[in-house]
Design a protein around this motif. Structure first.
Motif, PDB file in Angstrom:
ATOM      1  N   LEU A  36       0.835  -1.200   0.000  1.00 18.06           N
ATOM      2  CA  LEU A  36       0.000   0.000   0.000  1.00 18.06           C
ATOM      3  C   LEU A  36       0.872   1.253   0.000  1.00 18.06           C
ATOM      4  N   PRO A  37       1.589   1.513  -1.075  1.00 18.42           N
ATOM      5  CA  PRO A  37       2.386   2.743  -1.119  1.00 18.42           C
ATOM      6  C   PRO A  37       1.472   3.965  -1.157  1.00 18.42           C
ATOM      7  N   ALA A  38       2.014   5.101  -0.760  1.00 19.01           N
ATOM      8  CA  ALA A  38       1.225   6.332  -0.764  1.00 19.01           C
ATOM      9  C   ALA A  38       0.882   6.728  -2.196  1.00 19.01           C
ATOM     10  N   THR A  39      -0.242   7.408  -2.351  1.00 17.32           N
ATOM     11  CA  THR A  39      -0.691   7.838  -3.674  1.00 17.32           C
ATOM     12  C   THR A  39       0.164   9.004  -4.177  1.00 17.32           C
ATOM     13  N   ALA A  40       0.068   9.238  -5.472  1.00 17.96           N
ATOM     14  CA  ALA A  40       0.810  10.347  -6.073  1.00 17.96           C
ATOM     15  C   ALA A  40       0.396  11.677  -5.478  1.00 17.96           C
ATOM     16  N   GLY A  41      -0.894  11.803  -5.125  1.00 17.93           N
ATOM     17  CA  GLY A  41      -1.385  13.049  -4.540  1.00 17.93           C
ATOM     18  C   GLY A  41      -0.748  13.331  -3.181  1.00 17.93           C
ATOM     19  N   VAL A  42      -0.648  12.303  -2.354  1.00 14.92           N
ATOM     20  CA  VAL A  42      -0.033  12.471  -1.030  1.00 14.92           C
ATOM     21  C   VAL A  42       1.452  12.804  -1.184  1.00 14.92           C
ATOM     22  N   ILE A  43       2.136  12.098  -2.074  1.00 13.16           N
ATOM     23  CA  ILE A  43       3.564  12.343  -2.285  1.00 13.16           C
ATOM     24  C   ILE A  43       3.799  13.767  -2.781  1.00 13.16           C
ATOM     25  N   SER A  44       3.002  14.198  -3.746  1.00  9.67           N
ATOM     26  CA  SER A  44       3.142  15.555  -4.274  1.00  9.67           C
ATOM     27  C   SER A  44       2.909  16.597  -3.189  1.00  9.67           C
ATOM     28  N   PHE A  45       1.904  16.355  -2.350  1.00  9.53           N
ATOM     29  CA  PHE A  45       1.621  17.307  -1.268  1.00  9.53           C
ATOM     30  C   PHE A  45       2.809  17.425  -0.320  1.00  9.53           C
ATOM     31  N   LEU A  46       3.360  16.283   0.077  1.00  7.77           N
ATOM     32  CA  LEU A  46       4.493  16.307   1.001  1.00  7.77           C
ATOM     33  C   LEU A  46       5.706  16.989   0.369  1.00  7.77           C
ATOM     34  N   GLN A  47       5.962  16.697  -0.889  1.00  8.37           N
ATOM     35  CA  GLN A  47       7.105  17.314  -1.560  1.00  8.37           C
ATOM     36  C   GLN A  47       6.972  18.827  -1.611  1.00  8.37           C
ATOM     37  N   ASN A  48       5.752  19.309  -1.748  1.00 13.95           N
ATOM     38  CA  ASN A  48       5.530  20.753  -1.887  1.00 13.95           C
ATOM     39  C   ASN A  48       5.309  21.475  -0.562  1.00 13.95           C
ATOM     40  N   ASN A  49       4.913  20.721   0.476  1.00 14.08           N
ATOM     41  CA  ASN A  49       4.500  21.386   1.709  1.00 14.08           C
ATOM     42  C   ASN A  49       5.218  20.950   2.980  1.00 14.08           C
ATOM     43  N   ALA A  50       5.698  19.719   3.029  1.00 10.73           N
ATOM     44  CA  ALA A  50       6.237  19.201   4.294  1.00 10.73           C
ATOM     45  C   ALA A  50       7.413  20.027   4.803  1.00 10.73           C
ATOM     46  N   LEU A  51       8.293  20.419   3.903  1.00 10.00           N
ATOM     47  CA  LEU A  51       9.484  21.134   4.344  1.00 10.00           C
ATOM     48  C   LEU A  51       9.204  22.582   4.726  1.00 10.00           C
ATOM     49  N   LYS A  52       7.973  23.033   4.480  1.00  9.86           N
ATOM     50  CA  LYS A  52       7.584  24.370   4.951  1.00  9.86           C
ATOM     51  C   LYS A  52       7.231  24.337   6.436  1.00  9.86           C
TER      52      LYS A  52
END
Length: 312
Positions: free
Chosen positions: A80-96
């Protein structure tokens, strides 16, 4: 106000929700709402947990900035890998955010997003080898409760998420508040990130309350000689009866069981790197530094100095 966002995905580990209790009790301890916690998912609405219970969530179109992101894992991260939407969100927002954390196999989600590359990280011991194989750029330390690498945190399996959350509370509000929260949660003690995922108490596997109490007494008094009579008096049985209990339930004599607890305590103190080996030997109940070294080599096959680079 410190905003905590708990990110869940379909069939997330239900125990991951328990980390929010740490922040809830921290608010109670300081008598003000320092933390506000919100559960998020990719699209919002009900999300089914690993146990099948649905949990309501908010969509990931987050307007207010999040200070801490907690990413909950699943029982089978490879299936059950994470979806592309979750990955994209983290890439764009997590480090903020001020920090981002993976709870248990939530570390795999952070790895998918590239947030763990060239970092130290941990995860549940049963999945650590898969993480090493799939993500060779991650410095996986499979025997740690939790790891902090700059603003990225990762924890071992399940209840280790509570220890990691307590570590966050300690950084935000101090040691006394973290200890207060641990007490409210009836946690025996607050485990630091450097501690191993494998516990000597679990290895001994005491079945009876009396033997568990004797071992707890021993662990809390390791700086004392601790004879069989001492332990027997602490749990109100005869020394002979206690010795029989140890043999029957652990397969070890009281002396061997206590030696294991001393070794574990010494190893953890050495890994934390704050005290001299002489002090650690004394606090762990060894006669002296030389005695600790002898027991270390017998128990682990290495001298205690080898756990420190350039320290003695």
């Amino acid at each position: 106000m410190h905003r905590v966002g708990l990110l869940i995905t379909d069939r997330f580990q239900v125990l991951g929700l328990s980390t929010l209790s740490v922040f809830e009790f921290a608010n109670q301890a300081i008598k003000e709402p320092f933390y506000t916690c919100t559960v998020y998912s990719e699209r919002g609405g009900p999300v089914k947990s690993s146990y099948g219970v649905g949990v309501d969530s908010q969509p990931l179109d987050v307007e207010a900035p999040i200070d801490t992101w907690l990413v909950v894992g699943v029982l089978t991260p490879l299936e059950l890998p994470a979806t592309a939407g979750v990955i994209s969100f983290l890439q764009n927002n997590a480090l903020k955010a001020r920090r981002v954390a993976g709870i248990c196999t939530g570390a795999f989600v952070l790895a998918q997003a590239g947030l763990l590359s060239d970092r130290r990280a941990t995860t549940h011991w049963a999945h650590a080898q898969n993480m090493k194989t799939l993500y060779p750029a991650i410095r996986v330390e499979e025997d740690r409760i939790f790891i902090i690498d700059d603003h990225v945190w990762t924890s071992a399996g399940l209840t280790a998420g509570l220890d990691m959350a307590l570590g966050m509370v300690e950084k935000d509000l101090g040691t006394d508040i973290a200890r207060n929260v641990a007490h409210r949660l009836v946690m025996h003690h607050r485990r630091s990130g450097g501690q191993t995922q494998h516990s000597e108490m679990l290895a001994l596997a005491p079945r009876s309350d009396r033997l568990q109490s004797a071992l707890e007494y021993a662990r809390n008094n390791l700086n004392k000689p601790l004879t069989v009579e001492d332990l027997a008096d602490a749990v109100h049985v005869s020394a002979r009866q206690l010795s029989r209990l140890f043999r029957a339930e652990t397969g070890k004599s009281p002396a061997k069981a206590i030696e294991g607890l001393r070794l574990e305590n010494a190893r953890l103190m050495i890994e934390q790197g704050r005290l001299s080996l002489d002090v650690i030997a004394r606090e762990s109940g060894f006669r002296d530094r030389r005695h600790m070294r002898e027991v270390f080599i017998r128990g682990y096959g290495i001298p205690p100095q080898s756990l420190r680079t350039g320290k003695s």
